[in-house]
Scaffold this motif. Structure first.
Motif: not given
Ligand code: AVJ
Length: 336
Positions: A89-91, A156-163, A165-166, A191-202
């Motif tokens: 993930s290189e998180a 609920d709808p997720l807030p913008p995620l900090p961190g 992108e990717g 909703r989860v996918r929308q809150a994430m950017a390409p390259g982020d991992h679940l």
């Protein structure tokens, strides 16, 4: 709307707890759930109301029961794969949905901080108390981590995620994905996918279909802890809404395997005629003896079908791991 409600920012502790999204009070939400849920057919209450202080403690006790395997299986997989998850993930940010204060989080933090010592940890939970406790604990234990806790409901709808992108890793542990009905799960994954950017991992934990007898034992344990957990819902309702004429003992815990929908169900069955009122909201509650309320579903998955569903929601399957017995799965998915 964002409001910082607690925080500590010395050179040693870097953490804060933020209120995000809807400020609808817990009480208002409970009232809405009760008003719609109790007249539905079947009557249904969302599982989030299990988790007051006593309910959270009972759930903790459930995770240690011999019959309740999911927590141990998930920990087994995570212990074996945490390093691989960190590498793949290189998180630089870990977001945990419905975080609580689990040992699983620490397994993951240990692995991630070996590569990213200044990790950003974003626990998201409905409970300010749980988040504050977790934030203080984690910030104290991992001196280079920053904790940006979010008070929110993952339903609920997720807030913008900090961190970055990717480089975010979003973890959803415990098999709680099984608490959603099919249409709710689809909406959640969107909703989860929308809150994430390409390259982020679940990182997603899911319980798997197995012998119904083992499932029934896991949801109706011999010590009766799960029964108490279920009955605690009546305790929460009567306390929060001033319920009169009803007590937890008026109900019996029922666990059932629904083979058509491959899910466990928990019900509360009235052991006598109920003629009660929630005085705080002026709502009568009448229920004949034998009537049942659906309090939780816990869907069990086929791993192939789950991965297919995840692909349809914009995720590529990086890895899908199971424990040695094949009871439980942990999947690493890349947002595409
Ligand atoms: C926390 C939702 C994953 O569904 O297995 C445990 C809750 N209910 N025993 C589950 C629960 C009854 C648990 N989750």
């Amino acid at each position: 709307m964002t409001a910082v409600i607690a925080g500590g920012a010395t050179t040693e502790l870097r953490w804060r707890v933020n209120h995000v999204g809807s400020m609808l009070s817990t009480r208002a939400r409970l009232e809405a759930d009760v008003r719609t849920g109790l007249v539905a057919s079947p009557p249904t209450l969302p599982p989030r109301w299990f988790y007051d202080e006593r309910g959270s403690r009972l759930f903790d006790e459930i995770t240690r029961l011999p019959e309740y395997y999911p927590t141990r299986r998930e920990t087994e997989i995570l212990a074996a794969r945490a390093n691989e998850i960190a590498i793949r993930s290189e998180a630089s940010t870990l977001v945990e949905l419905g975080s609580g204060t689990s040992a699983k989080t620490r397994l993951l933090l240990d692995a991630l901080t070996a590569y990213a010592p200044d990790l950003l940890f974003v626990p998201l939970d409905v409970s300010v108390e749980v988040l504050t406790e977790a934030a203080v604990e984690i910030a104290g234990r991992y001196r280079d981590i920053a904790v940006d806790a979010l008070v929110a409901d993952f339903g609920d709808p997720l807030p913008p995620l900090p961190g970055d992108e990717g480089r975010r890793l979003v973890a959803f542990f415990g098999g709680t994905i099984g608490n959603f009905q099919t249409h709710e799960r689809h909406a959640f994954l969107d909703r989860v996918r929308q809150a994430m950017a390409p390259g982020d991992h679940l990182l997603l934990g899911a319980d798997l279909i197995k012998d119904p007898n083992r499932l029934l034992a896991a949801y109706d344990d011999s010590r009766g802890v799960t029964a108490e957990f279920n009955l605690n819902l009546i305790e929460v309702l009567t306390r929060e809404l001033d319920g009169r004429g009803v007590r937890p003992n008026d109900f019996a815990h029922v666990a059932r395997w629904n083979a058509d929908k491959h899910r466990m169900e928990m019900w509360l069955r009235a052991r006598c005629d109920i003629d009660a009122i929630f005085a705080a909201i002026d709502l009568p509650w009448v229920l004949p003896a034998g009537a049942e309320i659906l309090t939780e579903i816990s869907v069990k998955f086929d791993l192939g079908a789950l991965h297919k569903e995840l692909r349809a929601h914009g995720f590529a399957v990086t890895a899908g791991w199971m424990d040695r017995r094949g009871d439980y799965s942990l999947s690493l998915l890349r947002a595409i």
